[in-house]
Design an enzyme around this catalytic site. Sequence first.
Site, PDB file in Angstrom:
ATOM      1  CB  ALA A  26      -0.923   0.000   1.214  1.00 13.23           C
ATOM      2  CB  ILE A  35      -0.419   4.230   4.008  1.00 12.87           C
ATOM      3  CG1 ILE A  35      -0.228   4.956   5.341  1.00 12.87           C
ATOM      4  CG2 ILE A  35      -0.854   2.782   4.242  1.00 12.87           C
ATOM      5  CD1 ILE A  35       0.069   6.422   5.210  1.00 12.87           C
ATOM      6  CB  ALA A  36       3.271   0.039   3.380  1.00 14.34           C
ATOM      7  CG  LEU A  95      -4.905  -5.829   3.097  1.00 17.72           C
ATOM      8  CD1 LEU A  95      -5.453  -7.195   3.491  1.00 17.72           C
ATOM      9  CD2 LEU A  95      -4.254  -5.877   1.723  1.00 17.72           C
ATOM     10  CG  HIS A 146      -8.828  -2.593   7.429  1.00 17.16           C
ATOM     11  ND1 HIS A 146      -8.957  -1.266   7.811  1.00 17.16           N
ATOM     12  CD2 HIS A 146      -7.908  -2.589   6.431  1.00 17.16           C
ATOM     13  CE1 HIS A 146      -8.151  -0.515   7.080  1.00 17.16           C
ATOM     14  NE2 HIS A 146      -7.508  -1.297   6.236  1.00 17.16           N
ATOM     15  CE  LYS A 156      -6.368   6.423   8.424  1.00 15.81           C
ATOM     16  NZ  LYS A 156      -6.883   6.705   7.067  1.00 15.81           N
ATOM     17  NE  ARG A 205      -7.544   7.436  -0.571  1.00 15.20           N
ATOM     18  CZ  ARG A 205      -6.521   8.260  -0.374  1.00 15.20           C
ATOM     19  NH1 ARG A 205      -6.293   8.740   0.846  1.00 15.20           N
ATOM     20  NH2 ARG A 205      -5.745   8.620  -1.370  1.00 15.20           N
TER      21      ARG A 205
END
Length: 330
Positions: A12, A14-15, A74, A79, A97, A165
Amino acid sequence: MSPLRIATLGAARIAPAALVKPARDVDGVEVVAVAARDRARAEKFAAKHGIPRILDSYEAVLEDPDVDAIYNPLPNGLHGIWTTRALAAGKHVLCEKPFTANAEEAATVAAAAASSGRVVMEAFHYRYHPVAQRMIDIVASGDIGELRHVESSMCIPLPFPKDIRYRLDLAGGATMDTGCYAVHMNRSVAGAEPTVVSAQARTVRTGVDRWMRAELHYPGGVTGTMTCALWSSTLLKVGVRAFGTRGELRVFNPTGPQFGYRMTLRRAGSKERIRVEGAKTPTYTYQLRAFRAAVVDGAATLTPPADSIANMEVIDAIYRAADLGVREPS
């Protein structure tokens, strides 16, 4: 002492910020493996970030005896199921989150965590930073008098309707994305659980919110307002305002204070700028330290499953009040 060995489910976006880079600064933590649905993507991610092993599937991560914990970034609707599967495999979990698709699923995951004896921590990274703690402590101390109202905002520009999203089948929407922060900050500053009085949404397509505003009521007559957006006329607004009987606290950018923040306390005609030691250290570094402390030392976390259930209950209530319906697992 052996390091805490973490693998990431998926490559991802964000990882790197949330896991890979902080792991370089947190003693006793190693990112040891990555798996993605697209192996080529996993290979590229591993090569770029120096991750030693590429596993063929998420299942392979959970079955690997050389992995102690997983990071779950994920899509929202996945999640819950992968956190539950990780727990069943004996892994600790740092879950991005929002914790799950809805409160019912959150309760299921919480029960699985309790029976597993493993650590499950929701990745509200901001909550582990000293700026957030100072914000909460000022209000709780009575420095602004008796709390009367809390406003929280998390509005960012994401005008790309095809972004995941915005996918309802992946439990998307503004309230699930930026809104979960705004809800969590409101609850944390108020120090109580609210009732959702009303909510108004603007949608990008049927059932998927791009903007949401909700009115909240807390015990003792305290009120709250939560505003979030992925796409609205407000391009960027991230902050908290707490109003008391003797003053007001304003905090700009409590979710990413390492990039710059402002905390101002106003009382009796005076204005004081609050500076917080350690503010330049990234929120994600504090979060990973807390996760390691919970797994290795048995320390309590600030975002345990019980808190996650409470946050999801408010999110569900907001969606119901806006006539959009709660999100469902993928």
